[in-house]
Design an enzyme around this catalytic site. Structure first.
Site, PDB file in Angstrom:
ATOM      1  N   ASP A  11       0.868  -1.177   0.000  1.00 24.79           N
ATOM      2  CA  ASP A  11       0.000   0.000   0.000  1.00 24.79           C
ATOM      3  C   ASP A  11       0.908   1.231   0.000  1.00 24.79           C
ATOM      4  O   ASP A  11       2.137   1.116  -0.200  1.00 24.79           O
ATOM      5  CB  ASP A  11      -1.004  -0.049   1.173  1.00 24.79           C
ATOM      6  CG  ASP A  11      -0.329   0.118   2.541  1.00 24.79           C
ATOM      7  OD1 ASP A  11       0.921   0.211   2.593  1.00 24.79           O
ATOM      8  OD2 ASP A  11      -1.050   0.146   3.546  1.00 24.79           O
ATOM      9  N   CYS A  70       2.876  -3.472   4.057  1.00 24.28           N
ATOM     10  CA  CYS A  70       2.060  -2.326   4.468  1.00 24.28           C
ATOM     11  C   CYS A  70       2.752  -1.708   5.684  1.00 24.28           C
ATOM     12  O   CYS A  70       3.921  -2.006   5.936  1.00 24.28           O
ATOM     13  CB  CYS A  70       0.608  -2.725   4.739  1.00 24.28           C
ATOM     14  SG  CYS A  70       0.362  -3.940   6.051  1.00 24.28           S
ATOM     15  N   THR A  72       2.468  -2.180   8.919  1.00 23.57           N
ATOM     16  CA  THR A  72       2.875  -3.168   9.928  1.00 23.57           C
ATOM     17  C   THR A  72       3.074  -4.570   9.353  1.00 23.57           C
ATOM     18  O   THR A  72       3.610  -5.440  10.040  1.00 23.57           O
ATOM     19  CB  THR A  72       1.774  -3.301  10.998  1.00 23.57           C
ATOM     20  OG1 THR A  72       0.558  -3.650  10.323  1.00 23.57           O
ATOM     21  CG2 THR A  72       1.590  -2.009  11.773  1.00 23.57           C
ATOM     22  N   HIS A 103       9.277 -24.198   9.013  1.00 23.19           N
ATOM     23  CA  HIS A 103       8.188 -24.857   9.743  1.00 23.19           C
ATOM     24  C   HIS A 103       6.826 -24.669   9.093  1.00 23.19           C
ATOM     25  O   HIS A 103       5.978 -25.561   9.164  1.00 23.19           O
ATOM     26  CB  HIS A 103       8.109 -24.318  11.186  1.00 23.19           C
ATOM     27  CG  HIS A 103       9.233 -24.790  12.056  1.00 23.19           C
ATOM     28  ND1 HIS A 103       9.163 -24.795  13.428  1.00 23.19           N
ATOM     29  CD2 HIS A 103      10.469 -25.274  11.747  1.00 23.19           C
ATOM     30  CE1 HIS A 103      10.300 -25.264  13.940  1.00 23.19           C
ATOM     31  NE2 HIS A 103      11.110 -25.551  12.937  1.00 23.19           N
ATOM     32  N   HIS A 138       6.661 -31.228  10.135  1.00 24.41           N
ATOM     33  CA  HIS A 138       5.979 -29.974   9.786  1.00 24.41           C
ATOM     34  C   HIS A 138       4.947 -30.203   8.683  1.00 24.41           C
ATOM     35  O   HIS A 138       3.961 -29.483   8.598  1.00 24.41           O
ATOM     36  CB  HIS A 138       6.993 -28.921   9.350  1.00 24.41           C
ATOM     37  CG  HIS A 138       8.072 -28.714  10.368  1.00 24.41           C
ATOM     38  ND1 HIS A 138       7.797 -28.308  11.652  1.00 24.41           N
ATOM     39  CD2 HIS A 138       9.413 -28.909  10.300  1.00 24.41           C
ATOM     40  CE1 HIS A 138       8.929 -28.244  12.337  1.00 24.41           C
ATOM     41  NE2 HIS A 138       9.920 -28.607  11.545  1.00 24.41           N
TER      42      HIS A 138
END
Ligand code: RB5
Length: 156
Positions: A11, A70, A72, A103, A138
């Protein structure tokens, strides 16, 4: 390299970091498609629009990995994980980057431009594109994730 064809988008908050990552990956010889060419100014846009473009392409196997940026990394991550087969991970350091691949077989790296400086972000990206999935125990855990997805994302 783990990925053959990557997509990237951001963004407005992530546009500078996107440019830095795009340049870095191109220098590494990786094919990277910019899904946010219309988002290269400071004009405010909505992160779900760009996460959706990337995640849809991963889901439809047009690309095999995505990098979403973005402020965060969180909004991109929430949105991308609404798409089948997308394993988006909001990653904040080198260790979480490595673990998201080893993982969780992450196929969508979500980064926060307001929480990471560009040097650290590039270290994270480098590890993410080079670290293979660990398989083994995993895999069976991811199979459980997939069956939860199939049960809950049924549209008919
Ligand atoms: C935009 O201000 C900000 O909300 C967005 O970049 C992101 O951090 C959302 O999760």
């Amino acid at each position: 390299m783990v990925f053959k064809k990557l997509g990237i988008a951001s963004d407005h908050a992530g546009k500078d970091l996107k440019k830095t990552i795009l340049e870095f990956l191109s220098e590494q010889g990786l094919e990277v498609i910019d899904f946010g060419v219309d988002c290269n100014s400071t004009e405010s846009v909505d992160y779900p629009d760009y996460a959706a473009k990337l995640a849809e392409a991963v889901s439809n196997q047009k690309i095999d990995g995505a990098i979403a940026i973005c402020g965060t990394g969180i909004g991109m991550c929430i949105t991308a994980n609404k798409y089948p087969s997308v394993r988006a991970c909001s990653v904040w350091d080198e260790y979480s980057s490595r673990m998201s691949r080893e993982h969780n077989d992450s196929n969508c790296l979500c980064l926060g431009s307001r929480t990471l400086n560009h040097y650290r972000a590039l270290d994270i990206v480098k590890i993410w594109v080079e670290t293979p999935f660990g398989g083994d125990r995993h895999r069976s855990r991811l199979d459980k994730v997939t069956s939860i997805e199939q049960k809950n994302f049924k549209t008919n």
